[in-house]
Write a protein that holds these residues in place. Structure first.
Motif, short mmCIF file in Angstrom:
data_model
loop_
_atom_site.label_atom_id
_atom_site.label_comp_id
_atom_site.label_asym_id
_atom_site.label_seq_id
_atom_site.Cartn_x
_atom_site.Cartn_y
_atom_site.Cartn_z
N LEU A 78 1.00 -1.16 -0.06
CA LEU A 78 -0.02 0.01 0.13
C LEU A 78 0.78 1.37 0.03
O LEU A 78 0.45 2.28 -0.61
N GLU A 79 2.00 1.17 0.63
CA GLU A 79 2.95 2.27 0.84
C GLU A 79 2.06 3.67 1.26
O GLU A 79 1.98 4.64 0.78
N PRO A 80 1.42 3.58 2.48
CA PRO A 80 0.72 4.33 3.11
C PRO A 80 1.43 5.64 3.54
O PRO A 80 2.54 5.39 4.05
N CYS A 81 0.87 6.77 3.71
CA CYS A 81 1.59 7.78 4.38
C CYS A 81 1.23 7.81 5.95
O CYS A 81 0.45 6.80 6.36
N SER A 82 2.02 8.51 6.69
CA SER A 82 1.56 8.50 8.23
C SER A 82 0.44 8.91 8.48
O SER A 82 -0.25 10.04 8.02
N GLY A 83 -0.40 8.25 9.29
CA GLY A 83 -1.68 8.44 9.72
C GLY A 83 -2.68 7.86 8.69
O GLY A 83 -3.89 8.15 9.13
N ASP A 84 -2.42 7.41 7.76
CA ASP A 84 -3.41 6.88 6.78
C ASP A 84 -4.28 5.75 7.37
O ASP A 84 -5.76 5.83 7.18
N PHE A 85 -3.92 4.82 8.02
CA PHE A 85 -4.60 3.79 8.34
C PHE A 85 -5.54 4.21 9.53
O PHE A 85 -6.65 3.71 9.82
N GLU A 86 -5.07 5.09 10.25
CA GLU A 86 -5.96 5.74 11.58
C GLU A 86 -7.07 6.58 10.78
O GLU A 86 -8.16 6.20 11.38
N THR A 87 -6.75 7.15 9.89
CA THR A 87 -7.88 8.00 9.02
C THR A 87 -8.82 7.18 8.29
O THR A 87 -9.95 7.38 8.57
N TRP A 88 -8.34 5.84 7.95
CA TRP A 88 -9.25 5.03 7.10
C TRP A 88 -10.17 4.36 8.25
O TRP A 88 -11.24 4.35 8.00
N THR A 89 -9.72 3.91 9.23
CA THR A 89 -10.58 3.37 10.54
C THR A 89 -11.53 4.49 10.76
O THR A 89 -12.88 3.90 10.97
N ASP A 90 -11.00 5.80 11.13
CA ASP A 90 -12.13 6.73 11.52
C ASP A 90 -13.17 7.13 10.50
O ASP A 90 -14.31 7.11 10.70
N VAL A 91 -12.94 6.80 9.09
CA VAL A 91 -13.82 7.01 8.18
C VAL A 91 -14.68 5.86 7.92
O VAL A 91 -16.19 6.19 7.86
N VAL A 92 -14.28 4.62 8.18
CA VAL A 92 -15.28 3.40 8.25
C VAL A 92 -16.19 3.52 9.52
O VAL A 92 -17.47 3.50 9.21
N PHE A 93 -15.84 4.02 10.63
CA PHE A 93 -16.57 4.22 11.76
C PHE A 93 -17.49 5.38 11.58
O PHE A 93 -18.90 5.01 11.96
N LEU A 94 -17.22 6.32 10.86
CA LEU A 94 -17.94 7.75 10.74
C LEU A 94 -19.34 7.01 9.74
O LEU A 94 -20.31 7.45 9.93
N VAL A 95 -18.87 6.38 8.46
CA VAL A 95 -19.98 5.99 7.65
C VAL A 95 -20.88 5.14 8.30
O VAL A 95 -22.08 5.14 8.03
N ALA A 96 -20.39 4.04 9.19
CA ALA A 96 -21.01 3.14 9.80
C ALA A 96 -22.26 3.76 10.54
O ALA A 96 -23.44 3.54 10.87
N ARG A 97 -21.57 4.75 11.52
CA ARG A 97 -22.56 5.79 12.37
C ARG A 97 -23.77 6.45 11.65
O ARG A 97 -24.86 6.28 11.97
#
Length: 339
Positions: free
Chosen positions: A279-298
Motif C-alpha cells: 500500500l505504501e501508506p503515508c503517516s496516519g493513513d490507517f488511522e484516518t481510514w478506520t475513522d472514516v469507516v466508523f463514521l460511515v457506519a454511524r
C-alpha cells in the motif's frame, strides 16, 4: 582474341555440328533433304550426272564426361564453362530445370514480399497511431486547461467556471467523456474537486439529477487510485461544513450519485487492504481510514431508511469491510439498511 582462343572457339563449333544420332538431328536432316532435292532437279534437267551427294565431315574431337575447367576470353563478360560448350543439349535441359526452380523461388519471394508489405503497412499504421495518440493527448490537455480547475472556497463556488460547468447537464457529459482521455493525475484532481464541492453540486442537481452521468468514469478513476490518494478523497467527504450541521457523508447517503461514489471509495479501499499489493501508506493513513469507516457506519445507521437512496451499484465487499471493524449486531443492522 589470341590464336589459342580462336582454336578453342573453332573446336567448340565443330563439336556442336556433331551429333551422336544423325537420324534425330533436325537441322542435319533438313540440310541434306534440301541438298538432295536441288541435286535431283539438276539431274532431271541434265545439268549434271547423278552422283553420290557429299557428306559433311567434321573433325572428331574426343569428349569426356566431366570438365572442371572454365575458359576466360579477353574482352568478354564472365566466363564460359567447357562442359557447357561440349554438351549443348545437356545445357538446354539444365536451363529448363533452372527455369522451373526460378519460378518456384519467384513465387516464394513474391509471397514473402507480400508479407513484408503487410508488416510495413502495420508499422506505418502504428506510427500514425502513435502520432494520433500524441495529438489526442495534446487536445485533451488543451480542454483540461480550458476547464480552469482550481481550489476555491465555499463563497467562490457560485463564480467558479468549472463548478458552473458541472451545474448543467452538458457540462457533466463533457467532463464524463473527457475523463478517460486525461492522465491519472488530472483525473484524480477532477475527482478531488468534485468531492470537495459535492454538497454544492448535489444541491444544484436537485432538479436536473444528472450527476449520475459522472459515476461510471469516476468509478474507473477510483479503481486506479493509491491508498494515500483514496484517504485524501475520503477526508474531503468527512470534513465538517461551517454552514451546515450535516457532514458531506450524510448528505451523500441521501443522493444517488453521492452514495454511489462513497460506496465505490470504500469498496476500493477494502480491495487494497485485502490484496497482497504493497500500500505504501503515508503517516496516519490507517488511522484516518478506520475513522472514516466508523463514521460511515454511524451515519448509515442513523439515517432513516426512507431517506437512504438506492445506489447505482452496491459493491459486494462492503459487508466484509464492516465485519473487519464492527460487531456482528451492527453489521446485521447495516446490512438491513443497505438492502
Amino acid at each position: 582474341m589470341t590464336s589459342k582462343e580462336k582454336d578453342w572457339v573453332i573446336k567448340v563449333e565443330m563439336i556442336q555440328l556433331q551429333s551422336e544420332n544423325m537420324d534425330d538431328d533436325y537441322y542435319y536432316q533438313m540440310y541434306y533433304h534440301r541438298l538432295e532435292q536441288r541435286q535431283a532437279e539438276e539431274e532431271l534437267l541434265g545439268w549434271r550426272n547423278r552422283q553420290e551427294p557429299p557428306k559433311l565431315v567434321t573433325p572428331f574431337i574426343q569428349k569426356v564426361e566431366t570438365y572442371n575447367s572454365v575458359v576466360r576470353i579477353a574482352g568478354s563478360l564472365g566466363q564460359v564453362a567447357v562442359s557447357t560448350c561440349y554438351s549443348p543439349r545437356r545445357a538446354i535441359d539444365a536451363v529448363h530445370h533452372a527455369l522451373v526452380e526460378e519460378v518456384g523461388e519467384g513465387r516464394l519471394c513474391w509471397q514473402l514480399f507480400l508479407q513484408l508489405l503487410e508488416v510495413e503497412e502495420m508499422q506505418r499504421k502504428m506510427s500514425l497511431a502513435a502520432e494520433e495518440q500524441e495529438q489526442k493527448s495534446q487536445e485533451a490537455e488543451r480542454i483540461y486547461q480550458a476547464l480552469k480547475i482550481r481550489a476555491c472556497s465555499s463563497e467562490e463556488e457560485a463564480e467558479d467556471e468549472f463548478l458552473q460547468l458541472l451545474c448543467v447537464q452538458k457540462g457533466k457529459k463533457l467532463t464524463a467523456r473527457l475523463l478517460p482521455h486525461l492522465s491519472p493525475e488530472q483525473a484524480e484532481k477532477i475527482l478531488l474537486t468534485i468531492t470537495h464541492h459535492l454538497p454544492f453540486l448535489m444541491k444544484k442537481d436537485v432538479l436536473d439529477e444528472s450527476l449520475p452521468l459522472l459515476y461510471s468514469p469516476l468509478n474507473k478513476v477510483v479503481g486506479r487510485m493509491t491508498f494515500s490518494k483514496l484517504i485524501e478523497v475520503l477526508q474531503e467527504m468527512s470534513r465538517p461544513l461551517p454552514e451546515s450541521p450535516e457532514l458531506p457523508i450524510t448528505m451523500a447517503l441521501k443522493n444517488q450519485f453521492g452514495i454511489s461514489l462513497l460506496y465505490s471509495l470504500l469498496s476500493h479501499g477494502e480491495k487494497l487492504l485485502s490484496s497482497d499489493t504493497p500500500l505504501e501508506p503515508c503517516s496516519g493513513d490507517f488511522e484516518t481510514w478506520t475513522d472514516v469507516v466508523f463514521l460511515v457506519a454511524r451515519e448509515l445507521s442513523q439515517v432513516p431508511k426512507a431517506s437512504l437512496v438506492e445506489p447505482l451499484f452496491l459493491p459486494s465487499n462492503l459487508l466484509s469491510l464492516f465485519c473487519r471493524y464492527l460487531d456482528k449486531q451492527t453489521v446485521h443492522h447495516l446490512e438491513a439498511k443497505m438492502e
